[in-house]
Design an enzyme around this catalytic site. Structure first.
Site, PDB file in Angstrom:
ATOM      1  N   SER A 110       0.768  -1.332   0.045  1.00 11.28           N
ATOM      2  CA  SER A 110       0.066   0.065  -0.052  1.00 11.28           C
ATOM      3  C   SER A 110       0.916   1.280   0.122  1.00 11.28           C
ATOM      4  CB  SER A 110      -1.062   0.229   1.251  1.00 11.28           C
ATOM      5  OG  SER A 110      -0.186  -0.071   2.351  1.00 11.28           O
TER       6      SER A 110
ATOM      7  N   HIS B  57      -1.142   4.263   7.567  1.00 10.31           N
ATOM      8  CA  HIS B  57      -0.311   4.853   6.116  1.00 10.31           C
ATOM      9  C   HIS B  57       0.112   6.344   6.654  1.00 10.31           C
ATOM     10  CE1 HIS B  57      -2.878   1.867   4.625  1.00 10.31           C
ATOM     11  NE2 HIS B  57      -1.707   1.457   4.102  1.00 10.31           N
TER      12      HIS B  57
ATOM     13  N   ASP C 195      -3.798   7.790   7.882  1.00  5.53           N
ATOM     14  CA  ASP C 195      -4.953   6.842   8.832  1.00  5.53           C
ATOM     15  C   ASP C 195      -4.179   6.145   9.950  1.00  5.53           C
ATOM     16  OD1 ASP C 195      -3.529   4.706   7.539  1.00  5.53           O
ATOM     17  OD2 ASP C 195      -5.014   4.319   5.792  1.00  5.53           O
TER      18      ASP C 195
END
Length: 320
Positions: A37, A298, A295
């Site tokens: 990610s 991340h 978040d």
């Protein structure tokens, strides 16, 4: 510490042994990225997985305020690196169904949020494994040859910057599911072997300039602090060299101009990721630049920029 240092050394030996340094005025034709990610710019958007972020407030600081499938408030390292080496301001996701052949020329990212070196990681998350990313890379090279010729494909393989960013999800999630098979040392060795094998396979396919990011200080991200508290999650999880900058940012946020390091901007920032980070959550902060994390897992766009600015020139100078 010993496990991580061995792991990092094994990977870098493979990378540097196969890298041929270019002249000072050499240009980099493309950026090719594999991983998770941290580098995903939208490959998960059309997958049957819960690990998606193509909805607000993700992307609120992205140009135009669009949620593109990047796990951040704005651009992610694949974009920032592409810009820094003079290619483009954003790096397209290979799985974007609207990509045209010419969109492939400056590179793509195959990265898929939630994946890792351990095949079980991608299976659990229903995302694209790094090994399947290699298959897509073969397809990518075939497309380059078909549309632009063998010489262009050769140029991309020999002179592009290839970047591999994985293992964080293996360490944060899958290790616990594999505890019946591995202790921490043996799982670290398994991931080390997998990382080296991946780089070797990538090199066999023609890649010459390969950079490998090791795992983030996983035990320090807000989600891990919340779920595991003070449980012993050190060793392989915390102190891997490539992310010394991020670890230092977490420990000394004011040094880098940040105000908050122990929670993310989105929602309450402790257990807020993917669909839990949504536009209905009234607690999302107004100034994400003050936060190291967007978040609960991340980093924010600004934190990514600090990391890229601190690391890229140092490592690129070894091969370009």
């Amino acid at each position: 510490m010993k496990i991580q240092i061995i792991w990092l050394t094994l990977v870098l030996i493979v990378v540097e042994a196969n890298a041929v340094k270019q002249g000072k005025n050499a240009t980099i034709p493309a950026l090719i990225v594999f991983g998770d990610s941290i580098m995903d710019t939208g490959n998960n958007n059309n997958l049957p997985t819960l690990l998606k972020c193509n909805f607000p407030p993700y992307g609120k600081d992205y140009p135009g305020g669009f949620a593109t499938g990047r796990f951040s408030d704005g651009r992610v390292p694949s974009d920032l690196i592409a810009e820094k080496i003079g290619l483009a301001k954003t790096l397209p996701a290979y799985m974007n169904p609207y990509l045209k052949p010419e969109d492939l020329l400056k590179g793509v990212t195959f990265a898929s949020g939630g994946t890792g070196y351990d095949p079980l990681t991608a299976k659990i998350m229903s995302v694209i494994s790094v090994w399947d990313q290699l298959i897509y890379f073969k397809e990518y090279i075939s497309k380059i040859k078909r549309h632009f010729g063998e010489e262009k494909a050769k140029d991309i393989l020999e002179h592009s910057f290839f970047l591999v960013v994985s293992s964080s999800n293996d360490l944060a999630h899958t290790y616990l599911a594999q505890a019946h098979r591995y202790d921490r040392t043996s799982y670290a060795n398994f991931l080390a072997d997998s990382a080296v094998h991946f780089v070797r396979e990538l090199h066999k396919l023609g890649a010459q300039k390969i950079g490998v990011f090791s795992a983030v200080p996983v035990g320090c991200v807000p989600l891990q602090r919340t779920v595991f508290g003070d449980k012993e999650l050190d060793g392989v999880i915390l102190y891997i060299n490539v992310y010394d900058t991020l670890f230092d940012m977490i420990q000394h946020p004011k040094k880098y101009g940040f105000e908050v390091a122990d929670r993310g901007c989105c929602g309450k920032g402790l257990l807020t990721i993917s669909y839990l980070c949504n536009s209905l959550n009234q607690f999302t902060c107004s100034n994400s630049s003050a936060y190291i994390f967007w978040d609960s897992y991340h980093p924010s766009k600004r934190a990514y920029q600090v990391i890229v600015d601190n690391l890229l020139d140092k490592y690129l100078s070894k091969v370009y």
